[in-house]
Motif scaffolding. Structure first.
Motif, PDB file in Angstrom:
ATOM      1  N   CYS A  29      -2.219  -1.875  -0.558  1.00 13.59           N
ATOM      2  CA  CYS A  29      -3.515  -1.790   0.885  1.00 13.59           C
ATOM      3  C   CYS A  29      -3.398  -0.219   1.311  1.00 13.59           C
ATOM      4  N   MET A  30      -4.206   0.123   2.114  1.00 11.70           N
ATOM      5  CA  MET A  30      -4.534   2.181   2.168  1.00 11.70           C
ATOM      6  C   MET A  30      -3.169   2.186   3.005  1.00 11.70           C
ATOM      7  N   THR A  31      -2.577   3.515   3.000  1.00  8.66           N
ATOM      8  CA  THR A  31      -1.504   3.898   3.628  1.00  8.66           C
ATOM      9  C   THR A  31      -1.594   4.945   4.089  1.00  8.66           C
ATOM     10  N   HIS A  32      -2.396   6.217   3.928  1.00  7.61           N
ATOM     11  CA  HIS A  32      -3.440   7.108   4.186  1.00  7.61           C
ATOM     12  C   HIS A  32      -4.612   7.046   4.355  1.00  7.61           C
ATOM     13  N   ILE A  33      -5.366   7.243   5.827  1.00  7.60           N
ATOM     14  CA  ILE A  33      -6.774   7.750   5.044  1.00  7.60           C
ATOM     15  C   ILE A  33      -6.951   9.138   6.264  1.00  7.60           C
ATOM     16  N   GLY A  34      -7.760   9.986   4.613  1.00 11.83           N
ATOM     17  CA  GLY A  34      -6.943  12.057   5.005  1.00 11.83           C
ATOM     18  C   GLY A  34      -6.053  11.661   6.296  1.00 11.83           C
ATOM     19  N   GLY A  54     -10.532  12.076   1.635  1.00 14.46           N
ATOM     20  CA  GLY A  54      -9.251  11.038   0.874  1.00 14.46           C
ATOM     21  C   GLY A  54      -8.647   9.747   0.974  1.00 14.46           C
ATOM     22  N   ALA A  55      -7.523   9.375   0.894  1.00 15.61           N
ATOM     23  CA  ALA A  55      -7.145   8.098   1.295  1.00 15.61           C
ATOM     24  C   ALA A  55      -6.528   8.066   0.020  1.00 15.61           C
ATOM     25  N   ARG A  56      -4.520   7.531   0.245  1.00 18.70           N
ATOM     26  CA  ARG A  56      -3.774   6.717  -0.347  1.00 18.70           C
ATOM     27  C   ARG A  56      -3.562   6.161  -0.143  1.00 18.70           C
ATOM     28  N   LEU A  57      -3.279   4.566  -1.178  1.00 18.54           N
ATOM     29  CA  LEU A  57      -3.655   3.072  -1.336  1.00 18.54           C
ATOM     30  C   LEU A  57      -2.108   3.446  -1.843  1.00 18.54           C
ATOM     31  N   ARG A  58      -1.534   1.813  -1.537  1.00 16.28           N
ATOM     32  CA  ARG A  58       0.151   1.474  -1.855  1.00 16.28           C
ATOM     33  C   ARG A  58      -1.017  -0.175  -2.874  1.00 16.28           C
ATOM     34  N   VAL A  59      -0.090  -0.084  -4.584  1.00 17.97           N
ATOM     35  CA  VAL A  59      -0.612  -1.871  -5.180  1.00 17.97           C
ATOM     36  C   VAL A  59       1.009  -1.929  -5.447  1.00 17.97           C
ATOM     37  N   VAL A  60       1.265  -2.699  -5.837  1.00 21.46           N
ATOM     38  CA  VAL A  60       1.785  -3.778  -5.309  1.00 21.46           C
ATOM     39  C   VAL A  60       2.025  -5.519  -6.676  1.00 21.46           C
ATOM     40  N   ALA A  61       3.179  -5.600  -7.831  1.00 16.63           N
ATOM     41  CA  ALA A  61       3.015  -6.766  -8.438  1.00 16.63           C
ATOM     42  C   ALA A  61       4.000  -7.096  -8.291  1.00 16.63           C
ATOM     43  N   ILE A  73      -1.020   5.707   7.656  1.00 18.11           N
ATOM     44  CA  ILE A  73      -1.229   4.357   8.845  1.00 18.11           C
ATOM     45  C   ILE A  73      -0.238   3.260   8.472  1.00 18.11           C
ATOM     46  N   GLY A  74       0.523   3.020   9.173  1.00 22.78           N
ATOM     47  CA  GLY A  74       1.955   2.525   8.865  1.00 22.78           C
ATOM     48  C   GLY A  74       1.860   1.244   8.263  1.00 22.78           C
ATOM     49  N   PHE A  75       2.736   0.537   8.331  1.00 18.27           N
ATOM     50  CA  PHE A  75       2.708  -0.283   7.579  1.00 18.27           C
ATOM     51  C   PHE A  75       3.165  -1.590   8.697  1.00 18.27           C
ATOM     52  N   GLU A  76       2.702  -2.630   8.724  1.00 19.51           N
ATOM     53  CA  GLU A  76       3.012  -3.538   9.381  1.00 19.51           C
ATOM     54  C   GLU A  76       3.345  -4.965   8.908  1.00 19.51           C
ATOM     55  N   SER A  77       2.097  -5.426   8.224  1.00 17.86           N
ATOM     56  CA  SER A  77       1.860  -6.543   7.643  1.00 17.86           C
ATOM     57  C   SER A  77       1.334  -6.706   6.695  1.00 17.86           C
ATOM     58  N   TRP A  78       1.284  -7.259   5.293  1.00 16.63           N
ATOM     59  CA  TRP A  78       0.694  -7.908   4.206  1.00 16.63           C
ATOM     60  C   TRP A  78      -0.463  -8.840   4.963  1.00 16.63           C
ATOM     61  N   ASP A  79      -0.267  -8.894   6.067  1.00 11.70           N
ATOM     62  CA  ASP A  79      -1.347 -10.751   6.284  1.00 11.70           C
ATOM     63  C   ASP A  79      -1.593  -9.459   6.831  1.00 11.70           C
ATOM     64  N   HIS A  80      -2.324  -8.396   7.312  1.00 12.90           N
ATOM     65  CA  HIS A  80      -3.319  -7.896   8.341  1.00 12.90           C
ATOM     66  C   HIS A  80      -4.393  -7.197   7.339  1.00 12.90           C
ATOM     67  N   VAL A  81      -3.632  -6.542   6.227  1.00 14.26           N
ATOM     68  CA  VAL A  81      -4.620  -6.352   5.513  1.00 14.26           C
ATOM     69  C   VAL A  81      -6.220  -6.856   5.049  1.00 14.26           C
ATOM     70  N   PRO A  82      -6.743  -8.356   4.335  1.00 13.89           N
ATOM     71  CA  PRO A  82      -7.862  -9.074   4.926  1.00 13.89           C
ATOM     72  C   PRO A  82      -8.444  -8.582   6.116  1.00 13.89           C
ATOM     73  N   ASN A  83      -7.585  -8.412   6.860  1.00 10.41           N
ATOM     74  CA  ASN A  83      -8.134  -8.649   8.444  1.00 10.41           C
ATOM     75  C   ASN A  83      -9.209  -7.223   9.339  1.00 10.41           C
TER      76      ASN A  83
END
Lengths: 377, 377, 377, 377
Positions: C156-161, C203-210, C165-175
């Motif tokens: 998910c994206m955590t920062h844009i410029g 720029g942007a900052r992303l988080r990736v998780v396995a 961006i807060g974290f509420e739920s992974w469920d929002h990512v596809p929407n």
């Protein structure tokens, strides 16, 4: 990449020169948990070491191997196994003269052209002495393959010079200095004695075999099992030819003869030499190699020096009149390293021989026996 | 690592199956700035393509190559060159029957053991059709080596079955379907006609040569030039033996004969086949290979099916009665790929042939001619 | 070796240019027997494809993938899987002007220096378009890892410029078009609209998780799991920073805080980000990446041309004002490719996670659950 | 492949354990003809060796390096350079207790999961002691790059724990035990003294720079120069984050700010950190890394043993309260190894920087200066 590492998953990095302080190798990728000590490695080193008969070089090297890393409390840890062999009997003065000369049939000229510099002492890096660390690494591979799949490796001499050596039994091989599979080697001894008197050298032909092979080892297009075997064998000092199975005899065969028939109880023949489409059939791997006569002879030869001036080269130093004599354990070791590499590659992509997707409990085990023979059930 | 990429610095990744939609390869590492178009590649593809005489498979494939990437305004950019060849004349119905059978001498059984699944259509991945992309990649290597070092590659057939073919001239090779270096091939035609009538197949022996070789290419212990040549040749479908220079004949040679003498004007002979200590001497590379008889014959053979039940296999479909006939351009290409790889490796570690440390202006140039011949001045 | 193949045992060779006829990749080493079709790959390609919102480039590419090889009757055969994606919406005229100019922040200058030639159309080889084949290859790895170990990948994206961006739920990512884990993205939309008006980029900052990681994946000294993750992430276009677990925050931490305590039921925290000593702990892999602002902006920039003359560069063409927006599926794919590679390496050297020496029947299975969680029993 | 070799063309194979008889490495691919002796390597080893101040581990190791091969009469021969460092001050009794326990934040648990066996003495293979051979190999790369291209490598500490260290001058770095670029380190000494009293540890942030970089080094898609730098840095023990150029700050930058403008006399800024599109610009390489606090602290930590039972772990033995203090020469060495690898790759594919196709006499030389600066003429 620069030609001193053999293998990828079971990678053996070789270092040293004939007359440097030491030679050795680093084995990376050995499966963990295997019992290992110097005693597992020394016997094969002793089989190839020099000075053991009048028919080989009189350089006297104990070739005692030391494990520097990768083994803890007698078991492999999965981290690099560094093996060190001290050089003890260098006589570099023998080589001063040829530092500026190119010995015919030697790597002197090509190293000079490639690197612009070379270590001439005892042939430096190009010496067959550097096969010792490979024999040591091969012993590690042999032990794992024996325990894991029951695979065994053995070799023998089939021709020395123009002399064909018959095949009587593998049992004779350890009992003579030629690795000959015959009981009486007096003819070979006489042949070699005459050769030394003539101050000349001769070639040899060897046979190397792997039994108890798992089926399914090898790759489809490149890194075929037979291609990697050819690479390994042709890379041994002085080897000029390699055959798998019927080899060059297959040129004159008919397809109706060459193609090995299959029956429920196994293959009807082994013209393939244990490899079809680059992948092991489970039959014995059958390999033959041609070894050229030693280039280092005391008979004067015409050559040139580094300035291109004509010179007469007389190679002093101590050499094998037939390098093929000590090559059998080397060829066995290289074959073992090839099989080891492919066994690990097979586990990586397909799991243990016979494993399905996804890997089911026990399935690998119940399938394994299948992998170990040429039967199809 | 999984057996579908050849080379490392000049890496050719091959993909496709005999009866899939397309086959091809991706060449990574090609030096930039070389003029390249399909017209540089197609001629070699045409030399190996099927259906060109009654002595080869009647499958009709144009083998038209398309460059998908890596070339901009007619010059290589140094990025991957993707080459695509469409399959157009598949007849998969021919193969339905053998999907559950193992054809003797084929990869059917070994693919089944390795992967647990195989594409039986036309031999799938194990088909010699997959050599086409290598011939295409080899044409790229040939062009660069010719421009950079003046290296040339050629091959011919020296034996077909038990028939020895003499050597008259390279000029004859393009003028007959056998790549035979003789003017009159009527005997070979009659031989092949009889073989087809007998519904059988035969082997062949080929000779492959590289001229204008730079000296100094190859690696010291592994990845020796001759070892990599053996690997490349043994990897060609149906090859069972490889020789460099004197090959197996060196077994019966004496060191005083085998070791090629050197004179200020060059080598006195070439028993080494252009390689000493695994490194090129600058003399011609001389390679010979043995090709087994085609396994696909219409004569019934005894085999088993995937359940281990005995079956009689009759291989239908269209096949070469002697796969060796079309193998010459393949062997040339593989030899070119090996030399290309080693030329780039040499540049990496030692700079252009003859370059010193540090690389001095012009030095490489003034040395280069030296690299291109066997003279030592 | 020339920078276009990712991985070794699961090797993905990428080819093509932004405005060439097609782009694609060849996957070599995929385990056989896995069900696979275009339908398994297309969804991830659709997640990254351009033209899906006003916030990304308006280039309209269906990015429809075609499987050319390696799959037979819907299952992988273990041979190379070639994937082809046609380019359909090139507009090369947009780029004619900058063929002789170096765009600031672009690869124009460095390609010119490296190769002496470059394909300027759409950035040629340096275009982020070449991430599409990696997303396709990643989908294949994801499917295998899910089936074999239950491993899942998400980002998910955590920062844009400068906007966090807060974290509420992974469920929002596809929407939402930003892959943001929040329900309301109106602020992000307004931010991007203003940015486009300003003809600038951010720029942007992303988080990736396995999740569902097997423990024991990774290598001891090099090819550490976190080192390979850093390599994979930093290799994504425009990435300038990579963190594992606590990342740069660990600089100001104390050892008593950072070191994750262990309890019989699992780890007490995950500052390590799922990796200790370069090897997976079985906890989630936690990765963060920094993506620089797009270099292609319509604001005039001072630069030079190939002759070194000063020029004002205005980048036309269609570009993403924030390349980070479409980077989430790319980062997921690259992480999956790293884990896939290490899963196969682990099988090669140590057998299935938890397997002993020699591999005992059932042992692998009984151990496997252990490998799939952070519990220690 | 098994994680103990760094690089491919300049390949460094590392072996040994913290408390084994010796550690070392084999460098394969070093260009021939370079003057080399232990005196070229020892100084960098002395910079990282333990026991040199009260702020680092009190283990006393001379770390005296011995060259075993690859050098003849003081010059590199192009064959493998084996480097050996004896371990002299092991105190393995310190570790007996934790052989069956997993230290939080350590590799104990992951090695156990991966290999099923581990050498617990001094952390065995996972010890930072294994960075010593890399520092030695890096010294060889540094010497060659300095002579060939004038490239230099240096690093310094910029943060220790939450303390920011200003930058005064590179000249101060050798004059204090912290590699701090400031004249007065009394604050840092006080900070470390307090930390030791608290029986805790802290992290650090380092900066590493390469100057005199040739332009054009790096690969297009993978093996990008920055990707390989990230791989090398993240592979150093305890590193959790890597930045190139602006790094994470680029997230909040605008494209109009971040993209480094170009002028006839050079770049206007260096947000890129010397890399664009994965290829060097010729500007300085600017790298920052985050190092986590040492996991080995004497404060009791809750953990489990190999049977999953809860235990209190108190790590005895001798450890660095801040591993970052000794990491500067390690990071320099790893950066040098990455640049060395890419310099050789560039020579392989494109010839010396600036060389055209075909390589013209002198051309390489006349172009070389261009390659060594950021000017475009």
């Amino acid at each position: 990449m620069s030609g001193n590492t053999f293998g990828t998953l079971f990678a053996v990095t070789n270092f040293g020169e004939s007359h440097g302080p030491a030679i050795g190798c680093v084995i990376d990728g050995c499966p963990p948990g295997m019992n290992l000590s110097e005693a597992d490695i020394q016997p094969d080193l002793d089989r190839r070491r020099p000075g053991t008969s009048r028919h080989v070089t009189q350089r006297n090297e104990p070739d005692a191997v030391q494990i520097l890393s990768g083994v803890y409390e007698g078991r492999t840890t999965g981290t690099p196994i560094a093996l060190l062999i001290q050089n003890t009997d260098q006589r570099s003065k023998d080589y001063g003269e040829i530092a500026r000369q190119f010995r015919p049939g030697h790597a002197d000229f090509t190293y000079h052209k490639k690197y612009g510099i070379r270590d001439p002492r005892g042939g430096g890096r190009s010496s067959a002495r550097l096969t010792a660390p490979m024999v040591a690494a091969g012993a590690v591979a042999k032990k794992w393959l024996r325990a894991q799949y029951g695979t065994e490796f053995r070799g023998c001499m089939t021709h020395i010079g123009e002399q064909a050596i018959g095949f009587e039994s593998w049992d004779h091989v350890p009992n003579n200095p030629f690795f000959a599979p015959v009981a009486d080697v007096s003819a070979l001894e006489a042949y070699m004695d005459a050769l030394r008197k003539a101050q000349d050298s001769c070639g040899a032909r060897l046979r190397v075999v792997a039994t108890g092979m798992p089926a399914g080892l090898g790759q489809p297009l490149f890194d075929k099992l037979d291609a990697d075997i050819a690479y390994a064998m042709m890379g041994i000092n002085a080897v000029k030819g390699v055959e798998i199975g019927a080899g060059f005899a297959s040129v004159a065969q008919r397809g109706s003869t060459h193609g090995d028939g299959m029956r429920p109880d196994g293959f009807a023949s082994n013209n393939a030499g244990g490899v079809l489409g680059g992948i092991s059939t489970g039959q014995d791997l059958e390999v033959a190699i041609a070894i050229k006569p030693t280039s280092s002879i005391t008979t004067p030869r015409s050559s040139v020096d580094v300035d291109g001036r004509p010179v007469e080269v007389v190679t002093k130093g101590r050499h094998d009149p037939c390098v093929g004599i000590r090559a059998t354990p080397i060829a066995e070791a290289m074959l073992a390293l090839v099989v080891m590499e492919h066994a690990l590659r097979q586990r990586a992509q397909c799991g243990e021989p016979g494993a399905a997707f996804p890997v089911a409990p026990g399935r690998a085990a119940s399938e394994r026996p299948e992998g170990l023979q040429a039967s199809f059930l």
